[in-house]
Design an enzyme around this catalytic site. Structure first.
Site: not given
Length: 276
Positions: A18, A41, A96, A139-140, A160
């Protein structure tokens, strides 16, 4: 899907990951043109460090807890943000999407995705009514194909993903989706996080990573030597990294070595695809 980041929020890997994310966001703030971030994600918007899950591991106390009352000169904005969320002492850690949202200007946008139904519901609650944030229960990796190039034509794809259940296959999926995303948007900035218990997975990524991809820098921070089981550290692969970020990453590594009292480890930078 049994993984919950609530057990690991605020650990040393989060601090590294981060802090670098904040550096990338600061890069976009240098110019007035709007930018968009796709957080593939995203997880929950923030995590309660007093929860049962966080208490079972104690990882936050050994991560963000070690620097909360200290300093991080290489990226002070990261620590400032965590402190603003915790005016009465460390109790909450931002995920995030919360970090990204804190740096958006009026015309900037966040697209936050998570496949886990409970995490997506938390995201929707956290950003209810926020016109600058779009939350998607999907779904990312599929979202990369759906959304890039990002609508602002200036922005970041932050990846991520989960690795614990996928094993080495998770690294293969990562590199294949990176290659496909960069083929669609070669001018875009992509940043992909990966855990380091050993080097098997990331070497798989390197072997399959496209040689014609844009300039790509990897930054790895090791807190402890590899033992093949525990999380020794983690890395970020950054495609189209900002100019001058290597020096900032080296400074971050020095800060983290001091903060975590690292004896064998630290920051390693490696250009997989050299700047042209």
């Amino acid at each position: 899907m049994n993984y919950r980041h609530a057990y690991h929020a605020g650990n040393h890997a989060d601090v590294f990951k981060h802090a670098v994310l904040v550096m990338l966001l600061e890069h976009f703030l240098r110019k007035p043109r709007p930018f968009t971030v796709l957080d593939t994600h995203a997880g929950a918007g923030r995590y309660d460090l007093r929860s049962v899950e966080a208490g079972k591991t104690g990882e936050a106390a050994d991560g963000i807890g070690r620097i909360f009352d200290g300093a991080l000169p290489s990226v002070p904005a990261y620590l400032d943000l965590v402190r603003r969320l915790n005016p009465e002492g460390l109790a909450v850690y931002p995920g995030s999407p919360a970090i990204i949202r804190a740096f958006l200007r009026d015309d900037d946008r966040l697209i936050a995705c998570d496949l886990h139904e409970e995490e997506a519901a938390k995201l929707r609650q956290a950003f209810r009514g926020d016109r600058q944030v779009g939350v998607h229960h999907r779904d990312g990796y599929e979202a990369i194909n759906a959304f890039v190039p990002l609508p602002s034509r200036r922005g970041l794809v932050f990846i991520d993903p989960l690795y614990e259940e996928a094993g080495e296959q998770g690294f293969r999926i990562l590199v294949d989706r990176l290659n496909a995303g960069l083929a669609k948007w070669p001018a875009g900035m992509f940043a992909a996080w990966y855990p380091l218990k050993d080097r098997v997975g990331i070497e798989t990524v390197r072997k399959r990573y496209g040689r014609d991809n844009p300039p790509t820098l990897t930054a790895e921070f090791l807190r402890t030597p590899y033992d093949g089981t525990s999380l020794a550290g983690s890395g970020l692969l950054i495609a189209n990294p900002p100019y001058g970020i290597a020096a900032r990453l080296e400074a971050l590594g020095a800060d983290l070595v001091t903060a975590f009292a690292v004896r064998k480890g630290g920051m390693t930078l490696d250009w997989w695809v050299a700047e042209r």
